[in-house]
Design a protein around this motif. Structure first.
Motif, short mmCIF file in Angstrom:
data_model
loop_
_atom_site.label_atom_id
_atom_site.label_comp_id
_atom_site.label_asym_id
_atom_site.label_seq_id
_atom_site.Cartn_x
_atom_site.Cartn_y
_atom_site.Cartn_z
N GLU A 57 0.82 -1.21 0.00
CA GLU A 57 0.00 0.00 0.00
C GLU A 57 0.85 1.26 0.00
O GLU A 57 0.58 2.21 -0.74
N ARG A 58 1.90 1.30 0.81
CA ARG A 58 2.78 2.47 0.88
C ARG A 58 3.49 2.68 -0.46
O ARG A 58 3.56 3.79 -0.97
N PHE A 59 4.00 1.59 -1.02
CA PHE A 59 4.70 1.65 -2.30
C PHE A 59 3.78 2.19 -3.39
O PHE A 59 4.13 3.11 -4.13
N GLU A 60 2.58 1.61 -3.49
CA GLU A 60 1.63 2.03 -4.52
C GLU A 60 1.18 3.47 -4.32
O GLU A 60 1.07 4.23 -5.29
N ARG A 61 0.91 3.85 -3.10
CA ARG A 61 0.48 5.22 -2.82
C ARG A 61 1.58 6.22 -3.20
O ARG A 61 1.32 7.23 -3.87
N THR A 62 2.81 5.92 -2.82
CA THR A 62 3.93 6.81 -3.12
C THR A 62 4.12 6.98 -4.62
O THR A 62 4.27 8.10 -5.12
N LEU A 63 4.11 5.88 -5.36
CA LEU A 63 4.31 5.98 -6.80
C LEU A 63 3.12 6.60 -7.52
O LEU A 63 3.28 7.33 -8.48
N THR A 64 1.91 6.32 -7.04
CA THR A 64 0.72 6.92 -7.65
C THR A 64 0.75 8.43 -7.52
O THR A 64 0.33 9.15 -8.43
N GLU A 65 1.28 8.93 -6.41
CA GLU A 65 1.32 10.37 -6.18
C GLU A 65 2.49 11.06 -6.88
O GLU A 65 2.51 12.28 -6.97
N ALA A 66 3.46 10.31 -7.37
CA ALA A 66 4.63 10.91 -8.01
C ALA A 66 4.26 11.46 -9.39
O ALA A 66 3.75 10.73 -10.24
N VAL B 180 5.44 9.64 -12.62
CA VAL B 180 4.84 8.36 -13.00
C VAL B 180 3.63 8.61 -13.90
O VAL B 180 2.64 9.20 -13.50
N VAL B 181 3.74 8.11 -15.13
CA VAL B 181 2.68 8.24 -16.12
C VAL B 181 1.76 7.03 -16.09
O VAL B 181 0.56 7.12 -16.32
N GLU B 182 2.34 5.87 -15.78
CA GLU B 182 1.58 4.62 -15.77
C GLU B 182 2.17 3.72 -14.69
O GLU B 182 3.39 3.65 -14.54
N LEU B 183 1.30 3.06 -13.96
CA LEU B 183 1.73 2.15 -12.89
C LEU B 183 0.83 0.92 -12.92
O LEU B 183 -0.39 1.05 -12.85
N ARG B 184 1.46 -0.25 -13.01
CA ARG B 184 0.70 -1.51 -13.04
C ARG B 184 1.34 -2.50 -12.09
O ARG B 184 2.54 -2.71 -12.13
N ARG B 185 0.50 -3.14 -11.26
CA ARG B 185 0.97 -4.27 -10.45
C ARG B 185 0.80 -5.51 -11.30
O ARG B 185 -0.24 -5.73 -11.92
N PRO C 109 8.55 -9.03 -12.72
CA PRO C 109 8.67 -8.17 -11.55
C PRO C 109 7.31 -7.88 -10.94
O PRO C 109 6.27 -8.23 -11.51
N ASP C 110 7.32 -7.20 -9.81
CA ASP C 110 6.06 -6.88 -9.12
C ASP C 110 5.29 -5.75 -9.80
O ASP C 110 4.07 -5.74 -9.78
N TYR C 111 6.04 -4.79 -10.38
CA TYR C 111 5.41 -3.61 -10.96
C TYR C 111 6.04 -3.23 -12.29
O TYR C 111 7.24 -3.41 -12.50
N PHE C 112 5.21 -2.65 -13.14
CA PHE C 112 5.66 -2.00 -14.35
C PHE C 112 5.34 -0.52 -14.17
O PHE C 112 4.22 -0.16 -13.81
N VAL C 113 6.34 0.33 -14.41
CA VAL C 113 6.15 1.77 -14.27
C VAL C 113 6.65 2.44 -15.54
O VAL C 113 7.72 2.11 -16.05
N ARG C 114 5.86 3.37 -16.04
CA ARG C 114 6.31 4.24 -17.13
C ARG C 114 6.47 5.62 -16.53
O ARG C 114 5.51 6.19 -16.00
N ALA C 115 7.69 6.13 -16.55
CA ALA C 115 7.99 7.43 -15.98
C ALA C 115 8.42 8.38 -17.08
O ALA C 115 9.08 7.98 -18.05
N ALA C 116 8.05 9.65 -16.95
CA ALA C 116 8.44 10.67 -17.91
C ALA C 116 9.09 11.82 -17.14
O ALA C 116 8.48 12.39 -16.24
#
Length: 150
Positions: free
Chosen positions: A85-94, A97-102, A107-114
């Motif tokens: 929950e902490r990890f997802e909340r932190t990345l969602t608020e960044a 981060v353009v896209e976040l998928r568990r 791996p546990d997550y796929f992140v697209r960052a710009a």
């Protein structure tokens, strides 16, 4: 889970709105071969049924200083609820981060960052991502060329 009846005309409407969500009802009706009244009713039904869940603007990343895109595979040390929950909340608020998928598996997550550039990415990674409790590791992939995007 709801079941929706989507016919060929609905699919045509969806396709046109995916290409250009700002079409007027008149333009949309012409493109899918309907008159304006039935076309509007179909769009409203698709929205009410949740088939069309929203509209958005597509922003030019260069214009907003975020043309350096990184695809990240991230893993956690543990799958404890608080850590996740902490990890997802932190990345969602960044904002980077353009896209976040568990994901299932590794791996546990796929992140697209710009971000603006490589230095901005290194800063985001080392000062934000890697400081989240439970973070384990990251593999970064740098986009050479975007061929098809949502």
């Amino acid at each position: 889970m709801q079941s929706f009846t989507v016919d060929a005309i609905d699919r045509a409407i969806i396709g046109e709105l995916q290409r250009d969500g700002r079409l007027t009802n008149v333009e949309l009706a012409q493109r899918v071969g309907l008159t304006t009244g039935p076309c509007l009713r179909r769009v409203q039904r698709l929205e009410a049924d949740g088939v069309i869940s929203g509209y958005r603007a597509v922003i030019d990343p260069v214009a907003v200083g975020r043309s350096f895109e990184v695809l990240m595979d991230l893993s956690l040390e543990t799958q404890e609820a608080e850590t996740v929950e902490r990890f997802e909340r932190t990345l969602t608020e960044a904002e980077e981060v353009v896209e976040l998928r568990r994901l299932f598996g590794s791996p546990d997550y796929f992140v697209r960052a710009a971000v603006a550039d490589l230095i901005a990415y290194e800063n985001f990674l080392s000062q934000h991502v890697m400081t989240i409790p439970g973070f384990k590791n990251v593999t970064s992939h740098f986009t050479m060329k975007a061929l098809k995007t949502p």
